[in-house]
Design a protein around this motif. Structure first.
Motif, mmCIF file in Angstrom:
data_model
loop_
_atom_site.group_PDB
_atom_site.id
_atom_site.type_symbol
_atom_site.label_atom_id
_atom_site.label_comp_id
_atom_site.label_asym_id
_atom_site.label_seq_id
_atom_site.Cartn_x
_atom_site.Cartn_y
_atom_site.Cartn_z
ATOM 1 N N LEU A 140 2.807 -0.420 4.422
ATOM 2 C CA LEU A 140 2.913 0.972 4.740
ATOM 3 C C LEU A 140 2.093 1.238 6.437
ATOM 4 N N GLU A 141 1.669 -0.191 6.552
ATOM 5 C CA GLU A 141 0.775 -0.096 7.951
ATOM 6 C C GLU A 141 -0.679 0.208 7.708
ATOM 7 N N ILE A 142 -1.436 -0.115 6.137
ATOM 8 C CA ILE A 142 -2.818 0.371 6.067
ATOM 9 C C ILE A 142 -3.301 -0.406 6.981
ATOM 10 N N GLU A 143 -4.635 0.395 7.636
ATOM 11 C CA GLU A 143 -5.487 -0.967 7.979
ATOM 12 C C GLU A 143 -6.776 -0.459 7.477
ATOM 13 N N TYR A 144 -7.848 -0.822 7.315
ATOM 14 C CA TYR A 144 -9.637 -0.737 7.583
ATOM 15 C C TYR A 144 -10.312 -1.467 8.358
#
Length: 141
Positions: free
Chosen positions: A24-28
């Motif tokens: 999902l290309e989640i980046e913190y």
């Protein structure tokens, strides 16, 4: 223990490798004590058939950021976190751009963490309001 923002972000982003978060290309992107923030692009990968951001993708973002946030409060060598309940109220739709999930601790107990996760857009408009309950368990060897 001293809070180390850069270490927290690096660890959370490292744990995304080969997971749904990577898909999902989640980046913190931000952290402080009791808060963790991530971003996710809105594109066809996370659309439902009508071309809008899928509610399930928002819930995946919320659970990802809320679960990762609980890791800040545990000894990851001896404990692990499990999401046991999540609820979401989707308030606005979105077709493209970026959404941000910001988890803030509501209750930090020894075995239960309760998080509020606000999914917002680039203008800080509330897209979805979520609540996540995590259970802290002993790590199995």
């Amino acid at each position: 223990m001293i809070f180390d923002k850069e270490n927290v972000l690096a660890l959370c982003n490292k744990w995304c490798k080969n997971t749904l978060m990577e898909t999902l290309e989640i980046e913190y992107i931000d952290a402080e004590e009791g808060m963790l923030k991530a971003k996710m692009p809105v594109n066809s990968r996370v659309h439902q058939p009508m071309g809008l951001l899928h509610g399930g993708a928002m819930v995946a973002l919320a659970e990802s950021v809320g679960s990762a946030a609980s890791l800040m409060f545990i000894n990851t060598e001896k404990q692990e976190v499990r999401g046991i309940e999540i609820s979401a109220n989707h308030l606005k739709s979105k077709r493209e751009g970026t959404v941000f999930g910001t988890a803030k601790i509501i209750h930090q107990g020894a075995s239960i963490h309760l998080w509020e996760i606000r999914i917002t857009d680039e203008e800080n408009r509330l897209i979805s309001l979520c609540k996540l309950t995590n259970m802290v368990l002993p790590r199995k060897k």
